[in-house]
Design a protein around this motif. Structure first.
Motif, PDB file in Angstrom:
ATOM      1  N   PRO A 189       0.805  -1.223   0.000  1.00 18.17           N
ATOM      2  CA  PRO A 189       0.000   0.000   0.000  1.00 18.17           C
ATOM      3  C   PRO A 189       0.837   1.271   0.000  1.00 18.17           C
ATOM      4  O   PRO A 189       0.337   2.322  -0.368  1.00 18.17           O
ATOM      5  N   GLN A 190       2.110   1.195   0.373  1.00 18.23           N
ATOM      6  CA  GLN A 190       2.930   2.399   0.432  1.00 18.23           C
ATOM      7  C   GLN A 190       3.635   2.718  -0.877  1.00 18.23           C
ATOM      8  O   GLN A 190       3.579   3.845  -1.350  1.00 18.23           O
ATOM      9  N   ASP A 191       4.331   1.744  -1.454  1.00 16.61           N
ATOM     10  CA  ASP A 191       5.073   2.043  -2.687  1.00 16.61           C
ATOM     11  C   ASP A 191       4.505   1.345  -3.919  1.00 16.61           C
ATOM     12  O   ASP A 191       5.042   1.470  -5.002  1.00 16.61           O
ATOM     13  N   LYS A 192       3.408   0.607  -3.737  1.00 18.14           N
ATOM     14  CA  LYS A 192       2.714  -0.093  -4.832  1.00 18.14           C
ATOM     15  C   LYS A 192       3.597  -1.109  -5.531  1.00 18.14           C
ATOM     16  O   LYS A 192       3.328  -1.525  -6.640  1.00 18.14           O
ATOM     17  N   GLY A 193       4.676  -1.539  -4.865  1.00 21.99           N
ATOM     18  CA  GLY A 193       5.576  -2.544  -5.416  1.00 21.99           C
ATOM     19  C   GLY A 193       5.180  -3.943  -4.986  1.00 21.99           C
ATOM     20  O   GLY A 193       4.315  -4.136  -4.121  1.00 21.99           O
ATOM     21  N   PRO A 194       5.820  -4.950  -5.557  1.00 19.58           N
ATOM     22  CA  PRO A 194       5.485  -6.341  -5.242  1.00 19.58           C
ATOM     23  C   PRO A 194       5.864  -6.710  -3.814  1.00 19.58           C
ATOM     24  O   PRO A 194       6.728  -6.081  -3.192  1.00 19.58           O
ATOM     25  N   LEU A 195       5.197  -7.721  -3.307  1.00 15.12           N
ATOM     26  CA  LEU A 195       5.444  -8.229  -1.963  1.00 15.12           C
ATOM     27  C   LEU A 195       5.977  -9.655  -2.041  1.00 15.12           C
ATOM     28  O   LEU A 195       5.681 -10.377  -2.984  1.00 15.12           O
ATOM     29  N   GLU A 196       6.767 -10.044  -1.039  1.00 10.95           N
ATOM     30  CA  GLU A 196       7.232 -11.421  -0.902  1.00 10.95           C
ATOM     31  C   GLU A 196       6.379 -12.084   0.169  1.00 10.95           C
ATOM     32  O   GLU A 196       6.029 -11.455   1.164  1.00 10.95           O
ATOM     33  N   TYR A 197       6.076 -13.368  -0.020  1.00 13.90           N
ATOM     34  CA  TYR A 197       5.295 -14.100   0.963  1.00 13.90           C
ATOM     35  C   TYR A 197       6.210 -15.027   1.744  1.00 13.90           C
ATOM     36  O   TYR A 197       6.913 -15.843   1.162  1.00 13.90           O
ATOM     37  N   HIS A 198       6.222 -14.892   3.068  1.00 14.14           N
ATOM     38  CA  HIS A 198       6.986 -15.760   3.957  1.00 14.14           C
ATOM     39  C   HIS A 198       5.984 -16.664   4.662  1.00 14.14           C
ATOM     40  O   HIS A 198       5.435 -16.300   5.705  1.00 14.14           O
ATOM     41  N   GLU A 199       5.752 -17.820   4.062  1.00 17.05           N
ATOM     42  CA  GLU A 199       4.686 -18.720   4.520  1.00 17.05           C
ATOM     43  C   GLU A 199       4.897 -19.200   5.955  1.00 17.05           C
ATOM     44  O   GLU A 199       3.955 -19.244   6.740  1.00 17.05           O
ATOM     45  N   ASP A 200       6.142 -19.534   6.322  1.00 19.40           N
ATOM     46  CA  ASP A 200       6.396 -20.050   7.670  1.00 19.40           C
ATOM     47  C   ASP A 200       6.072 -19.033   8.761  1.00 19.40           C
ATOM     48  O   ASP A 200       5.712 -19.397   9.877  1.00 19.40           O
ATOM     49  N   GLU A 201       6.162 -17.734   8.439  1.00 15.34           N
ATOM     50  CA  GLU A 201       5.854 -16.673   9.407  1.00 15.34           C
ATOM     51  C   GLU A 201       4.504 -16.016   9.141  1.00 15.34           C
ATOM     52  O   GLU A 201       4.101 -15.126   9.868  1.00 15.34           O
ATOM     53  N   GLN A 202       3.835 -16.407   8.063  1.00 11.76           N
ATOM     54  CA  GLN A 202       2.549 -15.835   7.666  1.00 11.76           C
ATOM     55  C   GLN A 202       2.656 -14.317   7.483  1.00 11.76           C
ATOM     56  O   GLN A 202       1.874 -13.547   8.032  1.00 11.76           O
ATOM     57  N   LEU A 203       3.673 -13.886   6.691  1.00 10.00           N
ATOM     58  CA  LEU A 203       3.923 -12.464   6.465  1.00 10.00           C
ATOM     59  C   LEU A 203       3.981 -12.149   4.985  1.00 10.00           C
ATOM     60  O   LEU A 203       4.499 -12.927   4.183  1.00 10.00           O
ATOM     61  N   LEU A 204       3.477 -10.984   4.624  1.00  7.70           N
ATOM     62  CA  LEU A 204       3.749 -10.375   3.329  1.00  7.70           C
ATOM     63  C   LEU A 204       4.797  -9.312   3.601  1.00  7.70           C
ATOM     64  O   LEU A 204       4.612  -8.446   4.469  1.00  7.70           O
TER      65      LEU A 204
END
Length: 64
Positions: free
Chosen positions: A14-29
């Protein structure tokens, strides 16, 4: 919880409109450019885990 590659390719920070990485083990974008991690929750929108200018993680879809 897993995210499909197709869904992940549509989500942007939402801040820079760039792509996100998904860290499944930590449930984080994660936005590695701004060092922000957004926890995923099925029940509510979570606050970022690191300092940022926005109060809540709101995910945007890429414009086509």
């Amino acid at each position: 919880m897993s995210l499909s590659e197709e869904l992940l390719s549509l989500l942007v920070c939402p801040q820079d409109k760039g792509p996100l990485e998904y860290h499944e083990d930590e449930q984080l974008l994660v936005n590695p450019r701004l060092h922000i991690a957004y926890p995923l929750s099925l029940s509510h929108i979570s606050e970022p885990t690191r300092h940022s200018l926005c109060s809540y993680a709101v995910l945007f879809l890429k414009n086509k």
